[in-house]
Write an enzyme that holds these catalytic residues in place. Structure first.
Site, PDB file in Angstrom:
ATOM      1  N   ARG A 255      38.311  44.546  52.482  1.00  0.00           N
ATOM      2  CA  ARG A 255      38.116  45.711  53.337  1.00  0.00           C
ATOM      3  C   ARG A 255      37.565  45.291  54.689  1.00  0.00           C
ATOM      4  O   ARG A 255      36.985  44.216  54.837  1.00  0.00           O
ATOM      5  CB  ARG A 255      37.157  46.703  52.673  1.00  0.00           C
ATOM      6  CG  ARG A 255      37.634  47.228  51.327  1.00  0.00           C
ATOM      7  CD  ARG A 255      36.603  48.170  50.720  1.00  0.00           C
ATOM      8  NE  ARG A 255      37.032  48.712  49.426  1.00  0.00           N
ATOM      9  CZ  ARG A 255      36.807  48.145  48.253  1.00  0.00           C
ATOM     10  NH1 ARG A 255      36.132  46.978  48.202  1.00  0.00           N
ATOM     11  NH2 ARG A 255      37.229  48.692  47.128  1.00  0.00           N
ATOM     12  N   LYS A 280      32.087  48.211  48.514  1.00  0.00           N
ATOM     13  CA  LYS A 280      32.147  49.671  48.512  1.00  0.00           C
ATOM     14  C   LYS A 280      31.876  50.241  47.131  1.00  0.00           C
ATOM     15  O   LYS A 280      31.251  51.297  46.989  1.00  0.00           O
ATOM     16  CB  LYS A 280      33.523  50.124  49.009  1.00  0.00           C
ATOM     17  CG  LYS A 280      33.704  51.625  49.073  1.00  0.00           C
ATOM     18  CD  LYS A 280      35.094  51.972  49.563  1.00  0.00           C
ATOM     19  CE  LYS A 280      35.304  53.481  49.592  1.00  0.00           C
ATOM     20  NZ  LYS A 280      36.677  53.829  50.050  1.00  0.00           N
ATOM     21  N   HIS A 336      43.576  49.259  57.758  1.00  0.00           N
ATOM     22  CA  HIS A 336      43.474  49.366  56.301  1.00  0.00           C
ATOM     23  C   HIS A 336      44.823  49.139  55.618  1.00  0.00           C
ATOM     24  O   HIS A 336      44.873  48.792  54.430  1.00  0.00           O
ATOM     25  CB  HIS A 336      42.910  50.732  55.901  1.00  0.00           C
ATOM     26  CG  HIS A 336      42.421  50.796  54.490  1.00  0.00           C
ATOM     27  ND1 HIS A 336      41.299  50.124  54.054  1.00  0.00           N
ATOM     28  CD2 HIS A 336      42.915  51.444  53.398  1.00  0.00           C
ATOM     29  CE1 HIS A 336      41.108  50.354  52.770  1.00  0.00           C
ATOM     30  NE2 HIS A 336      42.074  51.151  52.338  1.00  0.00           N
ATOM     31  N   ARG A 339      45.325  45.852  53.890  1.00  0.00           N
ATOM     32  CA  ARG A 339      44.843  45.722  52.504  1.00  0.00           C
ATOM     33  C   ARG A 339      45.964  46.099  51.528  1.00  0.00           C
ATOM     34  O   ARG A 339      46.151  45.446  50.503  1.00  0.00           O
ATOM     35  CB  ARG A 339      43.607  46.601  52.308  1.00  0.00           C
ATOM     36  CG  ARG A 339      43.020  46.608  50.895  1.00  0.00           C
ATOM     37  CD  ARG A 339      41.633  47.236  50.929  1.00  0.00           C
ATOM     38  NE  ARG A 339      41.161  47.655  49.630  1.00  0.00           N
ATOM     39  CZ  ARG A 339      40.570  46.843  48.738  1.00  0.00           C
ATOM     40  NH1 ARG A 339      40.431  45.558  49.019  1.00  0.00           N
ATOM     41  NH2 ARG A 339      40.138  47.312  47.589  1.00  0.00           N
ATOM     42  N   HIS A 362      39.457  46.655  42.993  1.00  0.00           N
ATOM     43  CA  HIS A 362      39.779  48.001  42.520  1.00  0.00           C
ATOM     44  C   HIS A 362      39.213  48.189  41.115  1.00  0.00           C
ATOM     45  O   HIS A 362      39.395  47.338  40.244  1.00  0.00           O
ATOM     46  CB  HIS A 362      41.291  48.215  42.509  1.00  0.00           C
ATOM     47  CG  HIS A 362      41.886  48.354  43.876  1.00  0.00           C
ATOM     48  ND1 HIS A 362      42.596  47.353  44.486  1.00  0.00           N
ATOM     49  CD2 HIS A 362      41.851  49.380  44.763  1.00  0.00           C
ATOM     50  CE1 HIS A 362      42.996  47.747  45.684  1.00  0.00           C
ATOM     51  NE2 HIS A 362      42.549  48.980  45.877  1.00  0.00           N
ATOM     52  N   TYR A 371      47.609  51.249  45.957  1.00  0.00           N
ATOM     53  CA  TYR A 371      47.588  50.215  46.988  1.00  0.00           C
ATOM     54  C   TYR A 371      48.768  49.241  46.864  1.00  0.00           C
ATOM     55  O   TYR A 371      48.883  48.317  47.642  1.00  0.00           O
ATOM     56  CB  TYR A 371      46.278  49.425  46.912  1.00  0.00           C
ATOM     57  CG  TYR A 371      45.151  50.074  47.670  1.00  0.00           C
ATOM     58  CD1 TYR A 371      44.733  49.582  48.896  1.00  0.00           C
ATOM     59  CD2 TYR A 371      44.507  51.195  47.167  1.00  0.00           C
ATOM     60  CE1 TYR A 371      43.704  50.176  49.602  1.00  0.00           C
ATOM     61  CE2 TYR A 371      43.480  51.802  47.853  1.00  0.00           C
ATOM     62  CZ  TYR A 371      43.086  51.297  49.066  1.00  0.00           C
ATOM     63  OH  TYR A 371      42.063  51.906  49.761  1.00  0.00           O
TER      64      TYR A 371
END
Length: 392
Positions: A255, A280, A336, A339, A362, A371
């Site tokens: 990230r 995160k 982003h 990613r 994740h 993603y």
């Protein structure tokens, strides 16, 4: 007439004494009546409660208020003040019924605590443990306080939460953002119940409200020569860091905030790994470094402060990336999205789901799927290669 007249003196003589006695008796009876009326407020049977299991008593609180008081072993004294006896009676009957069912939830603490106070306490006590000190959550706290802050926790119900959801969506806030707002409020309410000893009479109301439907996730990937154009524009940029940062993003799937906070003490070039202590999701992870990522880092000078990159502003990388895209003539590409591109490339290189999740961080396969955007043409090539190897 004469008989009646003869009686008048005697009658009038007795009348004065009787009137005096009658007045005295009336006043005495009136006092006793008022006394017993006062006492009746502390006698449950007088207001229709049965002797069996009676717990409620009622006291006058000044000339206009009634205080209901309920005693039951194991619950202490439960009190509440009302403006009239009918409301006090109704509340007492309701509480007694709940006590007899063993499902009474005291609302005193919830009534005394506002949503604003709960959110501020959560921000002060919990945010420091989150990634970046909960910096990304502070805007959510402010939105929730502005809309729901004046409500007490006991008054907060599903209608308030649903109205907040609908109002924010109507104002143009993204469904994902609104979902995160409700998620934060849900965590605050759970913290009230589980950690702060504040039982909520309505329960965790956020769990009873529908979350906004999410649109399909972005599937933007680099196409044709966009990567080369992007890196060429970055090399011509005044920022000498944005190009290497783009490569690190494509090679690690990290990230933006994780890349920005890279420090040399967490990079092991000998082992080819980069440890990310603050993420995160709150779960640290160690990312393998590809040869290309290793080359970028080996070429970087070591700063005195131990940071890999000089930029410290939250939006510094985003703004530099936007300028690079504009210079390269690339539209609808966000930082982003790199990613997403990196995650998809991991699968295309043959890594399985667990391996990719270990790299990207994740926590659920459903999020990992959002993603991952595999190209159909790449899958077709892979299938043809598999068929050829089987026929050979």
């Amino acid at each position: 007439m004469a008989g009646l007249t003869g009686l008048e003196p005697a009658t009038s003589g007795v009348t004065g004494q009787q009137e005096s006695n009658t007045t005295y008796c009336f006043i005495a009876v009136l006092k006793k009546t008022i006394y017993y009326m006062d006492q009746s407020w502390t006698t449950p049977n007088k207001i229709g409660l049965t002797n069996e299991g009676k717990m409620a008593t009622f006291d006058k609180r000044g000339p206009y208020q009634i205080r209901a008081r309920i005693r039951k072993r194991g619950h202490g004294v439960i009190t509440k003040t009302f403006n009239n006896m009918s409301d006090a009676r109704a509340w007492a009957l309701e509480v007694e019924a709940a006590l007899n069912r063993d499902d009474y939830i005291p609302a005193t603490a919830a009534r005394a605590t506002t949503v604003r106070e709960a959110l501020n306490r959560y921000r002060d006590e919990i945010f420091p443990r989150l990634a970046a000190g909960g910096e990304f959550e502070k805007a959510r706290v402010q939105r929730l306080i502005e809309a729901l802050g004046d409500l007490s926790l006991s008054a907060l119900d599903t209608a308030h939460v649903a109205q907040y959801r609908d109002k924010q969506l109507k104002a143009g806030l993204a469904a994902q953002t609104v979902k995160h707002d409700l998620g934060l409020l849900n965590r605050v309410l759970k913290c009230c119940v589980m950690d702060w000893g504040i039982p909520l009479p309505r329960g965790i109301v956020t769990a009873q409200v529908r979350k906004p439907a999410l649109p399909n996730g972005r599937d933007r990937r680099l196409v044709e020569d966009e990567e080369e154009r992007l890196l060429a524009a970055a090399e011509a940029s005044r920022s000498q860091e944005i190009g290497p940062i783009i490569v690190i993003a494509l090679e690690t799937g990290a990230r933006r905030g994780e890349i920005q906070n890279m420090t040399w003490k967490h990079i092991n070039l000998a082992a080819g790994t980069w440890h990310i202590p603050i993420t995160k999701t709150g779960v640290p992870r160690t990312v393998p470094l590809t040869n290309r990522a290793m080359e970028i880092l080996q070429a970087r000078p070591h700063r005195i402060d131990g940071r890999v990159w000089s930029t410290q502003r939250r939006d510094g990388i985003t703004q530099a990336f936007t300028r690079v895209c504009r210079r390269a003539g690339i539209e609808n590409l966000r930082f982003h999205d790199l990613r997403h591109e990196a995650t998809s490339r991991f699968f295309e290189r043959g890594l399985n789901m667990m391996e990719v999740a270990a790299i990207t961080g994740h926590k659920s396969l459903s999020m990992l799927k959002r993603y991952t955007h595999l190209r159909a043409e790449d899958l077709a090539v892979k299938l043809r290669a598999m068929r050829q190897s089987q026929s050979a």
